[in-house]
Every structure is written in structure tokens, then in C-alpha cells.
Design a protein around this motif. Sequence first.
Motif, PDB file in Angstrom:
ATOM      1  N   ARG A 293       0.842  -1.215   0.000  1.00  0.00           N
ATOM      2  CA  ARG A 293       0.000   0.000   0.000  1.00  0.00           C
ATOM      3  C   ARG A 293       0.865   1.249   0.000  1.00  0.00           C
ATOM      4  N   HIS A 341      -8.359  10.629   2.351  1.00  0.00           N
ATOM      5  CA  HIS A 341      -7.339  10.386   1.336  1.00  0.00           C
ATOM      6  C   HIS A 341      -7.542  11.233   0.092  1.00  0.00           C
ATOM      7  N   PRO A 385     -17.139   1.013  -5.506  1.00  0.00           N
ATOM      8  CA  PRO A 385     -15.889   1.496  -4.919  1.00  0.00           C
ATOM      9  C   PRO A 385     -14.714   0.640  -5.382  1.00  0.00           C
ATOM     10  N   PHE A 386     -13.595   1.287  -5.584  1.00  0.00           N
ATOM     11  CA  PHE A 386     -12.390   0.576  -6.006  1.00  0.00           C
ATOM     12  C   PHE A 386     -11.240   1.154  -5.201  1.00  0.00           C
ATOM     13  N   PRO A 387     -10.473   0.320  -4.493  1.00  0.00           N
ATOM     14  CA  PRO A 387      -9.449   0.868  -3.599  1.00  0.00           C
ATOM     15  C   PRO A 387      -8.361   1.620  -4.364  1.00  0.00           C
ATOM     16  N   GLY A 388      -7.832   2.663  -3.744  1.00  0.00           N
ATOM     17  CA  GLY A 388      -6.747   3.438  -4.356  1.00  0.00           C
ATOM     18  C   GLY A 388      -5.618   2.545  -4.872  1.00  0.00           C
ATOM     19  N   ARG A 394      -5.568  -6.928  -4.062  1.00  0.00           N
ATOM     20  CA  ARG A 394      -6.369  -8.136  -4.339  1.00  0.00           C
ATOM     21  C   ARG A 394      -5.488  -9.285  -4.828  1.00  0.00           C
ATOM     22  N   GLN A 429     -20.587  -4.202  -3.649  1.00  0.00           N
ATOM     23  CA  GLN A 429     -19.254  -4.353  -4.221  1.00  0.00           C
ATOM     24  C   GLN A 429     -19.016  -5.830  -4.520  1.00  0.00           C
ATOM     25  N   PHE A 463     -20.198   0.292   4.396  1.00  0.00           N
ATOM     26  CA  PHE A 463     -18.894  -0.375   4.342  1.00  0.00           C
ATOM     27  C   PHE A 463     -18.196  -0.501   5.704  1.00  0.00           C
ATOM     28  N   THR A 504     -12.703  -8.283   6.521  1.00  0.00           N
ATOM     29  CA  THR A 504     -12.879  -6.955   5.916  1.00  0.00           C
ATOM     30  C   THR A 504     -13.379  -7.228   4.502  1.00  0.00           C
ATOM     31  N   VAL A 505     -13.768  -6.158   3.801  1.00  0.00           N
ATOM     32  CA  VAL A 505     -14.270  -6.364   2.446  1.00  0.00           C
ATOM     33  C   VAL A 505     -13.132  -6.855   1.561  1.00  0.00           C
TER      34      VAL A 505
END
Length: 508
Positions: A293, A341, A385-388, A394, A429, A463, A504-505
Motif C-alpha cells: 500500500r 485520502h 468502490p475501487f481501492p486506491g 487483491r 461491491q 462499508f 474486511t471487504v
Amino acid sequence: MEKILVLDFGGQYNQLIARRVRDHRVYAEILPYTTPIDVIKENNYKGIIFTGGPNSVFDMSSPHYTKEILDIGVPILGICYGCQLIAWMGDGEVKTAPVSEYGKIEFEHKGSAIFKNVPEKSVVWMSHTDYIATPPQGFEIVGTTADCPCAAMQNVSKGIYAVQFHPEVTHSQFGSQMLYNFIYEVCGCKGDWVMDNFIENTVERLREQIGDKKVILGLSGGVDSSVAAGLLSRAVGNQLTCVFVDQGLMRKDEGDFVEKTFTSLFDMNFVRVNCADAFLEKLEGVTDPEDKRKIIGTEFYNVFWNEIRKQGELGYFAQGTIYPDCIESGKGDADVIKTHHNRVGMPDDIEFLGVIEPLCDLFKDEVRRVGEMLGIPKQLVWRQPFPGPGLGVRIIGEITADKIKVLQEADWVLRDEMAKNGYEKNLAQFFCVLPCVKTVGVMGDHRTYDHLVAIRAVTTDDFMTADWARIPYDILAKVSNRITNEVEHVNRVVYDITSKPPGTVEWL
Ligand code: XMP
């Protein structure tokens, strides 16, 4: 513009109250209970809503407000804690009940402006321990439940109304009507908060502010930055430059779709920075999720700011910050504004004339409405939603180009199948994960030893918690069948049946 103030005493549904008011076409804004009364007076609000909160009015360290607010001539609606606070401020009697009242409760009213077109008996959502035993002087009880002798009270001459329940949640059968009544019957609003006006006014304001200067926007392909780009393009056309950093961790063909959309539909300069190889190099051998990350985040901004440095004269910096990112919470220290963020720190050597946040008054559903009206494709406006850090969170373990390809292909099949059978509207999601586990399989007459793909699909409102989605077996069967047949190097598919908490998701 007409405005309703939602005075935040720390309740969990506060944003919902503001959204409900806006659904009735009146602008609502949320301010913490520490907002000075002079600021409230200056704003000429049409009405004020005191929110709920987890505290007890007896506890002097819990949120309170100056009694003066009851006499400034602005209509007030108190909800739950806000209702008890009004009773407490007016010297009514608030007591602690031996048992909390929680859940759907039958409520009976005796007529009031806020109960216009509401049947005498209806179901409301209660969640409280303290209750009003005696209303303050000048107030009359206008609603009760079996356990709550004062579930609603009013002081008509002062325009103050209060309910012990939560009209903002959908479990309160006629809650929306009650809020409508407060806004229109009590506060006398006309309803001028409509998205056509918003676009028109914002475009005008942006033109005035930007003049003949340039604007730079970091476009991620997410909903917020896409809609901000659409608005800015409508306002200043090619004075806008959108910088899109493609770090190779988006879903299949997503980068190309973003580029095509903004270069063909909107007037602007579009800069795409393809840096997948550089990212992969930095990520070589890295397996720890937090390290990944950090590297992806740091590298993203390095690339982004370097691109900005190449732009010459800078003008303004625009961001897709939306209202929930900016709200000061009434819960804790009111001086602390939530950082998010979306609000980025800027390197010292880069100087803009100022920051522009054209969506900072809008909730997500309003942003989507504006996006649709601007003609942004549904695929972007309704994007989940799509993580930064993208697919980087993933893929478990080291990220390589081959693994990204396997995951992108599997994820594409999942999305394609969900779109074809129309099930996607039921999910908040859904995506594939590559756990980087290999298992034995058989294909034709051959033994295989290849990747396992996990499917993750959740339902949720916020979420913070989420439930795994009960996707029908025949849909899962089709997805599994297609992934193992169509995606090279995958011979097994599993479905994640973990809720949040304890999971978590995302898997990382
Ligand atoms: P979790 O995994 O925390 O996810 O249950 C909740 C929501 O947040 C998204 N998510 C992220 N978004 N950067 C982001 O911008 C991240 O690092 C990140 N991690 C999780 C996730 O997709 C889900 O919608």
C-alpha cells in the motif's frame, strides 16, 4: 438558497438526516454542536434540526448548546437526543428508563403540523434509554408510544417540535413525510435545491473564479474525480488539464475506457501517464500488504507531482472531494476536521493559485445525479468502490504482471456475468481476489496445478459493516464455469462467505 442546519450532537444517522432533507429539495448542511450561535444567526437558516446522539443530557460532559437558540425565531426539530436536549434546556423533566426502547414501535399522534398526512397510528424507529417525563413549559405532548409518555412534543408559537424517534431512518414508516412537513409546513421552504440549478450555479461560479487561468485535476477514473472533471470541463473547457496516472493496477481495459470517455466526450487536455512497469519494479519481491500500500501510494504521488511539474504555468488545483469528506463531526474534538485520502498534501515546490473542490457540497448520490446530467457514462457514474491501490490489494503476496493479467481476466468474467444476469444492482461491491494459492485439478485428460480465484461480493450501506451476498447458486455456478474455462491458469473458484466483521471487504 434556502438552508436547513443539521446541528450535530454525535448521532450515527446525522448524514442521513441531511440527505433526507436534500431529497426533499432543500439544501441541508451539518455543523458540530460547538458552532457559535452568532454563526448560526448569520446564516439565516430556514430551520434547524438537532440530531440524536449517544449521550445522556444529565452528563455535563456530553454535547449541550446555549438555551438562547430556542429564542432566535428559527424553527427547530429535535430528534432523539435532540428532543431530550430541548426538554432539558427548557426545564422539562428527563428521566432514565429502566429498560431501553429499541426498534420498531407503534406510535400514536394527536395531530400537529409535523404529522400532516401521517395516520394517527404508525410504526417509528426508537433507540433510547432516557425519556421525557414532563415536557418543558409552553410545550404540549402530541405523540406517545406504550412506553414513552412524551414521544413527540411541540411549542407552536415558538416553532419548536421534537420527536423521541428517528424519522430519518426508513424503518419509521412516515418519517420522510414528517421531515417534509417540518421543512415545508413549519419552516415554509419552497424547495430550490435541484441539481439543474446546482450545475448552472457551479459552472458560473467556477468560470468567475478561474477566469482565464488553467486548472489541473488528478483523475482516478472513480466517480468523484470523473464528475468533477465533467463539471470543470463544462465551465472552462480546455483550460482544464486532467492528469490520469495509470499504474497498471486497474481492472481490465478500465484505463482505456477512462481515456476514451474524457477525450471523446469532453473538452479538456487529457494526460495519461502509463507507469505500470515502473510500479512493478518498485513492487518486486514485496509481500507485506502495508508495504505494498505504502509503495503504491508513494509512487503514485511521485509520478503525479512530476507530471504536474512538467505542466509549466499552474493555475488552480482541483479535487473531487465530496461533502462527507469535509464534515466536522460533533462527536469528538470539534477543532479536528476529518482528513481524507481525497485531500492530498502538496509538495513545497509546487504552488497553485488555490484549491477548487466543486463537489464539496454534495453527497455521493447527488454527485451521481450530476454525473448523469453531465452525460458521463453510467459505467463511471455508477462505478462500485475501487481501492486506491487497485488490484494491488487483491493479489496476495508478490505482485507480478502475470498475476495481474490472471486477476484482471477473472474479474472481467465476473463483472460481465453479473451485468448479463442483472444481479449487480443487488450488490454494494463484488470482485475477484487472487490468493496465489495453486491447487490440483483436471482438464480433459490432463492433471493441472494452477491458480485458485476467490469471489468476494458484499451487501452494505456504509462499508463499516458488510454481509456476504447470498448470490443464487446458479449464478455462482455460471461464473465459476466461465472463469475456469475462459481464464488461463485458473482451475478452481471459491466463494468468500465471511461478513465484516470479522473479515474486511478486501482481503488485504
Ligand atoms: P475494507 O477492506 O476496509 O474495505 O473492509 C472497505 C471499503 O474500502 C475500500 N478500501 C480502500 N479504498 N484505499 C481505498 O481508497 C484503500 O487502501 C482501501 N482498502 C479498502 C474497499 O474497497 C471497500 O469499499
